[in-house]
Structure formats: structure tokens, C-alpha cells
Design an enzyme around this catalytic site. Structure first.
Site, PDB file in Angstrom:
ATOM      1  N   TYR A  75      45.798  33.103  82.099  1.00  0.00           N
ATOM      2  CA  TYR A  75      44.359  33.383  82.162  1.00  0.00           C
ATOM      3  C   TYR A  75      44.172  34.872  82.441  1.00  0.00           C
ATOM      4  O   TYR A  75      44.824  35.435  83.324  1.00  0.00           O
ATOM      5  CB  TYR A  75      43.722  32.545  83.266  1.00  0.00           C
ATOM      6  CG  TYR A  75      42.290  32.912  83.579  1.00  0.00           C
ATOM      7  CD1 TYR A  75      41.234  32.371  82.849  1.00  0.00           C
ATOM      8  CD2 TYR A  75      41.991  33.808  84.603  1.00  0.00           C
ATOM      9  CE1 TYR A  75      39.928  32.710  83.137  1.00  0.00           C
ATOM     10  CE2 TYR A  75      40.680  34.147  84.898  1.00  0.00           C
ATOM     11  CZ  TYR A  75      39.652  33.602  84.162  1.00  0.00           C
ATOM     12  OH  TYR A  75      38.361  33.939  84.440  1.00  0.00           O
ATOM     13  N   HIS A  76      43.265  35.515  81.711  1.00  0.00           N
ATOM     14  CA  HIS A  76      43.086  36.967  81.795  1.00  0.00           C
ATOM     15  C   HIS A  76      41.980  37.317  82.783  1.00  0.00           C
ATOM     16  O   HIS A  76      40.834  36.916  82.622  1.00  0.00           O
ATOM     17  CB  HIS A  76      42.731  37.526  80.423  1.00  0.00           C
ATOM     18  CG  HIS A  76      43.091  38.971  80.243  1.00  0.00           C
ATOM     19  ND1 HIS A  76      42.740  39.951  81.150  1.00  0.00           N
ATOM     20  CD2 HIS A  76      43.778  39.612  79.258  1.00  0.00           C
ATOM     21  CE1 HIS A  76      43.187  41.116  80.728  1.00  0.00           C
ATOM     22  NE2 HIS A  76      43.833  40.937  79.589  1.00  0.00           N
ATOM     23  N   GLY A  77      42.329  38.070  83.841  1.00  0.00           N
ATOM     24  CA  GLY A  77      41.329  38.589  84.761  1.00  0.00           C
ATOM     25  C   GLY A  77      40.610  39.781  84.162  1.00  0.00           C
ATOM     26  O   GLY A  77      40.844  40.157  83.001  1.00  0.00           O
TER      27      GLY A  77
END
Length: 330
Positions: free
Chosen positions: A129-131
Site C-alpha cells: 500500500y502506497h503512503g
């Protein structure tokens, strides 16, 4: 002017430097009651400083990125490297940068990495998951290199390769723009490869609800199928509390869709607790389609979010977690 300046030092108790400066500025400018204006200015600075700070701190990360790029350029010049010999000699540079970034993660975020045992000895595709920024992925790569001596390559958006001065740094760390053939080739060489299917769109427009924004993307799943490697899901706790975006502003979303560049402002840089969790790998199955594998991977990442992230995310709570002990069952 002279009289005012002398009066600053006259008397048994000299006048404060600030008051003296006020007298001098008043005589220079001819503006009466300039002290009142200065007091109002100082008050505004005091009130707005915390707001300004949250936009300044993300710039520190940009400075660290450029410092890393400058380091590899100096390293290259000092060792008089040639392209033909670069692979072997860059080991020292990678380990030095890994040490620096890991130190930053430990000090600023109390960074922890859990589930390293789930990473196979051979190649694998790490899906995360990309912050708002990829800083958690950088911490992961640094810790992995330091603890198990494995380099993890990573897929980055095309705009990153257009940043001035970054090409050498990206080459040294095995960052690729992500054509399917290049990803498959990297995996077939036995490397780990990390990719975020949500990319920049997820980084900018997801929020404290940790909504996965992958759309119908399944190219990463096809890469794993073509390379015959497992997919390893990964998620970093509190990654959106460290740095947030103004992605909720509709005009910024429209502008991004038009120019496809990260035009959304960032704010934060808070020293929240960051923990990266690596889930159990999804093994290669020749009978599984790319659509099925993509859905299974998304469900695995979502399961990590639900298990390790309190939703909605809260900055204060994430800061307080710096002083809490992680439960053993995590």
C-alpha cells in the site's frame, strides 16, 4: 538617529535591543508607532509557525533524497568508476545509504520491520500500500539490506526518472520505470521486486481511511505469473499519519488527472510510529488468472490493513504509539 541610538544605552538600565531596534527603524522609515506593527507581525509569526512547520517538514525528506543522490555522485567520482564495473563497487554505497536511511527511520519513526521470515529465499514480488511518500518502502529496503543482506529492487513512476540528478541514485538501487518485460526480467534474475499497484494516485488521494486505490490494475499479477514467483503483501502501520496530502481538494484531483504529476501539496513529517508488516506469500499457481491473483493480493493487503491499522488513522494516537510496546501476536 544619533539621539535615539544614544538613548538606547543611556540610563542605569540599558534599553532592550528590540526596543532600541524599534526606535532606529522608526527614525529610518519615518513611520510612527512602528513598534505596534512589529508586535502584530511577531504575533502572526507565532500563530502561523506551527502551520508553516507542517509544510516545511516534508521538504526534509526531499533534502535527504538529494543528499543521497549527491553521495552516490561523490562516491562515483572518488572511486573513478566505470559503467562496466559499477555493479560490484556500488555495494559499499548501497550499504552506506542503507545505514543512513535506517538510522533516520529508527530515530524519527522508531521504525520496525515484522515478518521478514515470510520473504522467500528466491525471487518474489512485494506488493504494498502506497503512503503519501514512499519513505516506508525506503526504510524497508534499507532494513532488509542491513539484516539479511538482500537488495530489493522497486518500480517507480515515470516522473521520478525525470528529476534532475536522480538517475545515478536510481540505477544504483535498482529502481526501474516498470515495463512488464523489465519487471519479469528482474524477477527471473533472482531479485526481489517491490511495486505498489496504486502508485501516485493512491499516494495522493487515499486518506486516513486507508482506502486501496488500485482500480482494475492487474499488470503486477501478470508479472508474477510470467516470472513464476510468489507475491508478498506488505503494509506499513501509520504510514498516512506521518505525512498527509491535500488530495481531498477536487481541483487538485482534476489537475493531477490532466498533467499526471504529483501536484498535490504534502504536509506533516510527524515522528509517528511506523511498523512494516510482511504477510504470508501467495504462491505461484499456473491455474490462477491475473484477475484472480490481483483480487487475492488486494484482499491480502486489505487484511494486513484491517489487522494492524486503527481506522480512521489519527496523528496523535500514532505519535503516542512511539511509547507503546507492540503486542506479541503481531
Amino acid at each position: 538617529m544619533t539621539g535615539g541610538n544614544e538613548s538606547c544605552m543611556a540610563g542605569p538600565v540599558p534599553m532592550s535591543y528590540l526596543t532600541c531596534l524599534t526606535y532606529i527603524l522608526q527614525e529610518w522609515t519615518g513611520v510612527e508607532h512602528i513598534g505596534d506593527y512589529l508586535s502584530y507581525l511577531f504575533y502572526l509569526v507565532w500563530v502561523l509557525f506551527p502551520l508553516a512547520l507542517v509544510f516545511i517538514l516534508p521538504g526534509v525528506l526531499i533534502m535527504l533524497f538529494y543528499a543521497s543522490a549527491l553521495f552516490v555522485h561523490i562516491y562515483k567520482r572518488k572511486n573513478e568508476l566505470k559503467e562496466a564495473y559499477s555493479y560490484d563497487v556500488w555495494v559499499g554505497a548501497r550499504e552506506m545509504l542503507a545505514t543512513l536511511w535506517d538510522g533516520h527511520g529508527r530515530i524519527w519513526h522508531g521504525y520496525e520491520l515484522h515478518g521478514v521470515e515470510n520473504i522467500p529465499e528466491g525471487p518474489g514480488l512485494v506488493v504494498f500500500y502506497h503512503g503519501a511518500t514512499p519513505v516506508d518502502c525506503i526504510y524497508f529496503m534499507a532494513r532488509l539490506l542491513m539484516t539479511v543482506k538482500r537488495q530489493c529492487h522497486v518500480v517507480a513512476d515515470n516522473f521520478v526518472f525525470r528529476l534532475p540528478g536522480f538517475k545515478l541514485l536510481l540505477d544504483v538501487h535498482g529502481v526501474i520505470p516498470g515495463p512488464r518485460e523489465a519487471c519479469v526480467s528482474t524477477l527471473k534474475k533472482g531479485h526481489l521486486l517491490a511495486i505498489s499497484p496504486g502508485g501516485v494516485r493512491e499516494a495522493l488521494f487515499s486518506d486516513e481511511m486507508y482506502t486501496i486505490l488500485w482500480g482494475n490494475r492487474k499488470g503486477f499479477a501478470q508479472v508474477a505469473i510470467d516470472a513464476k514467483v510468489p507475491i508478498i503483501p506488505m503494509f506499513t502501520q501509520n504510514v498516512r499519519e506521518g505525512i498527509r496530502t491535500l488530495g481531498g481538494i477536487k481541483i487538485l484531483r482534476s489537475l493531477y488527472e490532466r498533467v499526471r504529476l504529483p501536484v498535490v501539496p504534502l504536509y506533516g513529517g510527524f515522528p509517528v510510529k511506523l511498523r512494516t508488516f510482511i504477510g504470508e506469500p501467495i504462491p505461484y499457481d499456473p491455474n490462477m488468472t491475473a484477475e484472480e491473483l490481483a483480487a487475492k493480493t488486494k484482499a491480502a493487503v486489505q487484511a494486513l490493513i484491517e489487522k494492524h491499522q486503527k481506522i480512521p488513522g489519527n496523528i496523535f494516537r500514532a505519535l503516542m504509539e512511539r511509547f507503546q510496546t507492540q503486542k506479541k501476536d503481531d
